[in-house]
Structures are given as C-alpha cells and as structure tokens.
Design a protein around this motif. Structure first.
Motif, PDB file in Angstrom:
ATOM      1  N   CYS A  99       0.851  -1.191   0.000  1.00 48.81           N
ATOM      2  CA  CYS A  99       0.000   0.000   0.000  1.00 48.81           C
ATOM      3  C   CYS A  99       0.889   1.244   0.000  1.00 48.81           C
ATOM      4  CB  CYS A  99      -0.893   0.026   1.237  1.00 48.81           C
ATOM      5  SG  CYS A  99      -1.881  -1.467   1.484  1.00 48.81           S
ATOM      6  N   ASP A 106      -4.412   9.996   6.625  1.00 49.95           N
ATOM      7  CA  ASP A 106      -5.741   9.453   6.327  1.00 49.95           C
ATOM      8  C   ASP A 106      -5.639   8.200   5.459  1.00 49.95           C
ATOM      9  OD1 ASP A 106      -7.014  11.445   7.785  1.00 49.95           O
ATOM     10  OD2 ASP A 106      -7.166  12.785   6.065  1.00 49.95           O
ATOM     11  N   LYS A 107      -4.752   8.260   4.443  1.00 49.56           N
ATOM     12  CA  LYS A 107      -4.544   7.074   3.608  1.00 49.56           C
ATOM     13  C   LYS A 107      -3.932   5.948   4.423  1.00 49.56           C
ATOM     14  CE  LYS A 107      -3.208   7.018  -0.673  1.00 49.56           C
ATOM     15  NZ  LYS A 107      -2.420   7.193  -1.924  1.00 49.56           N
ATOM     16  N   LYS A 109      -4.327   5.349   7.623  1.00 46.42           N
ATOM     17  CA  LYS A 109      -5.378   4.749   8.452  1.00 46.42           C
ATOM     18  C   LYS A 109      -6.300   3.867   7.619  1.00 46.42           C
ATOM     19  CE  LYS A 109      -9.128   5.766  11.687  1.00 46.42           C
ATOM     20  NZ  LYS A 109      -9.995   4.740  11.083  1.00 46.42           N
ATOM     21  N   THR A 110      -6.667   4.351   6.413  1.00 44.21           N
ATOM     22  CA  THR A 110      -7.529   3.564   5.526  1.00 44.21           C
ATOM     23  C   THR A 110      -6.889   2.230   5.185  1.00 44.21           C
ATOM     24  OG1 THR A 110      -8.536   5.547   4.568  1.00 44.21           O
ATOM     25  CG2 THR A 110      -8.657   3.526   3.260  1.00 44.21           C
ATOM     26  N   TYR A 111      -5.582   2.250   4.902  1.00 43.86           N
ATOM     27  CA  TYR A 111      -4.887   1.016   4.550  1.00 43.86           C
ATOM     28  C   TYR A 111      -4.762   0.072   5.740  1.00 43.86           C
ATOM     29  CZ  TYR A 111      -3.617   2.655  -0.114  1.00 43.86           C
ATOM     30  OH  TYR A 111      -3.656   3.080  -1.424  1.00 43.86           O
ATOM     31  N   ASP A 113      -6.890  -0.162   8.210  1.00 40.98           N
ATOM     32  CA  ASP A 113      -8.235  -0.741   8.379  1.00 40.98           C
ATOM     33  C   ASP A 113      -8.507  -1.806   7.321  1.00 40.98           C
ATOM     34  OD1 ASP A 113      -8.663   0.943  10.508  1.00 40.98           O
ATOM     35  OD2 ASP A 113      -9.790   2.435   9.363  1.00 40.98           O
ATOM     36  N   MET A 114      -8.093  -1.543   6.085  1.00 39.73           N
ATOM     37  CA  MET A 114      -8.307  -2.504   5.004  1.00 39.73           C
ATOM     38  C   MET A 114      -7.520  -3.789   5.240  1.00 39.73           C
ATOM     39  SD  MET A 114      -6.527  -3.829   2.155  1.00 39.73           S
ATOM     40  CE  MET A 114      -5.393  -2.596   1.534  1.00 39.73           C
TER      41      MET A 114
END
Length: 333
Positions: A99, A106-107, A109-111, A113-114
């Motif tokens: 990733c 923010d990116k 954190k999104t990664y 979580d994913m």
C-alpha cells in the motif's frame, strides 16, 4: 458442472493419507520421503488441484499474507525494501499486499483498516507519525507490527532504519574541503526521522569542521517546489559550492536544475546524495552516493515481523535496529 478436486482426491491418487498431503501443502515435509513428495507433487499436477486458500486460512487462523505500507513507492529505497520483504515472504509461503500512503495519515489509516479487514497476519509500515493511537491499539492487541525508516515517539515497536547521523557524517567528510555547502530536502517535519536526522547530523558535523550552515543554505520544499528553491539558492550573493541531496527524488530535481542552468559538476558545484540510484555510475560525471543497505534492512524487518507472528508474546525484538550506510565514491565531489 466440473467437480472440484479436493485434498482427499489428491490423497487417493497419490496413495497416501490426507494428513500427509496436508503436511506437504503446508511445507512440513522435512521428514517425508522423497518418493512420497514426488507422488503428491505428481497427483497435484495431474489432477490440477488448487488449494482452497480461504478454507486453509480459516483452519490455520492465518491468511499467510502480510501488509506493507510505504510512505512513497517512488523512492528507490522503498522499492528495494519491498523486494527484500517479498523474497523473504515467498520463501515462507506468504503473500504481500503493498500500500502506498503518500505520507498521508488518512490514507495510512484507511490502509491499516483494510489490511485488518483482510486479516493479514502482520504489517510493516513506514509510519507517518500521525496515527499514534491507532498503532497503540494494535500494540495492545499484540498484533505483529514493525516500523521501517522512521521512529515514532511513545510507541514500543521494533524499528529498522539507517544510521542517519553516520550518513550525514559521511556526507560532510566528502564535502569538508568546500566553503559553502548547502542541503536540499523535502519538507522537514519532526516525525520524518531520516530528513530531520540527516539535516541535524549534517549541520552538527559541519560545525566540528568550523563550517556553518545558514538557513538560506537549506533548500526545503515539496518536490514540486525544489526547482524554485534551487533558483533562490543559486541567486544568493555567495552561491553554494557543494550540495548534499537528502534522497533520490531530491537528487533528480538537483540534476535537472543543474543541467538547465549549465552548472558543471563538480567544477562549479560538488554533489553527494543518499540513495545509490541505478544511473549513478554511468551519469556524467559518475555520482558519488551514500547507499542504504535496503535489501538487508527489508529482510530484517520481515524477520522481526515473522518472529512476532510465530509468537506474539515475544518482546525480545522490541528495539531499534540501525544499519550502516556506505559511500560509493565516484566523480561528483
């Protein structure tokens, strides 16, 4: 509808038990006879058997996958680290999800979580430094986690990074005979360990040689701004006679600027940078660089992560591992 080939079919075809086939598929065949392995391998090939990875993951409580979150995949260092991690994981029968966070919290954190949703077994991250609470939560879960390239205050997470102070010392040693050295760097932020450590180390080491580094000789900005910053730098009454480029992306901008401005290396300005780019040897003149042992660092990060995956309670690896930089002396200084 074509019948799905199962592990039982493979066992019958090979004339062995299901447990023997299972051991083979999981790489546990150190004490398995060569003929048995060959029979299973032949049966798998003839039946075109494909293991049900989802079912195996559920049974083993492992996805045999890890995640790697890089700050910027365009860096030579990042791609080399990823390659080393992938090589190590391949030997272990693991897969890697990469990733690119673009240094964006923010990116990042999104990664995270994913990757957690995909139940990866652990994460190697180049942290932005802005998701401390999130990483702290993972620590409390004893989730396997390794940091690469950057330290984050307050988090007891094993970290692999360069001895940036030594890299700065090497740069000064290469440029100590010049009178007006400058440094070119992307934005300086406290949580971006390599940039801060290289700047501070460079400034402190110059001082030991009786050379100062005034603020106007620190060209700092986003990559898109570096050309403008270099223009300002070389418009000074006393332009620099040496440049320390802090990483490979900065180096590209410096070389582009010098080419456009017809500034000769090293006759007009000496140049040294961190990261041994692929074109360093055949660029004219050949570039003197300070390289990071990226492959060794990536392998170390993977080893640390797998130690945690094997035993999440093992705290013996919770420390910082610094790697030695190396000078590649060529013609640019």
């Amino acid at each position: 509808m074509t019948k799905r080939i199962t592990i039982s079919d493979v066992a019958i075809h090979a004339g062995v038990s299901k447990s023997t086939v299972s051991q083979y598929l999981n790489g546990r065949y150190d004490y398995m006879g060569q003929k048995t392995k060959e029979k299973i391998q032949s049966a798998i090939k003839e039946l075109k058997y494909s293991p049900n990875m989802v079912a195996r993951s559920l049974k083993q409580k492992s996805s045999t996958t890890i995640g790697v979150i890089v700050a910027n995949i365009l860096h030579v260092f990042s791609t080399q680290v990823i390659r080393a991690i992938e090589d190590f994981c391949h030997e272990k029968g693991f897969h890697v999800i990469v990733c690119n966070a673009d240094d964006n919290p923010d990116k990042e954190k999104t990664y995270i979580d994913m990757l957690r949703a995909k139940q990866v077994d652990g994460i190697i991250a180049f942290p932005t430094g802005d998701n401390v609470a999130l990483y702290q939560g993972l620590l409390e879960e004893q989730y396997p986690l390794v940091f690469m390239d950057r330290l984050v205050d307050g988090l007891d997470i094993p970290t692999v990074l360069l001895d940036n102070d030594k890299a700065a010392t090497l740069a000064v040693d290469l440029l100590k005979d010049y009178q007006r050295p400058a440094i070119v760097t992307p934005p300086l932020k406290e949580n971006l360990t390599p940039r801060m450590e290289r700047l501070i180390g460079f400034k402190n080491e110059l001082a030991k040689h009786g050379v100062s580094l005034p603020d106007e000789y620190i060209a700092c900005g986003e990559i898109s701004e570096i050309q403008k910053k270099l223009t300002e730098l070389f418009q000074l009454t006393k332009a620099p006679d040496a440049i320390f480029a802090i990483n490979d992306r900065v180096l590209h901008e410096v070389l582009t600027f010098m080419n456009h401005q017809h500034i000769r290396i090293p006759e007009d300005v000496a140049l040294v940078n961190v990261d041994d780019v692929s074109f360093a040897e055949f660029y004219q003149p050949a570039l003197t660089t300070i390289s990071q042992p990226a492959f060794e660092m990536g392998k170390k990060a993977a080893e640390l992560l797998f130690t945690q995956i094997k035993n999440p309670q093992d705290r013996s690896t919770m420390e910082t591992f610094r790697f030695e930089p190396m000078v590649n002396r060529r013609k640019s200084c």
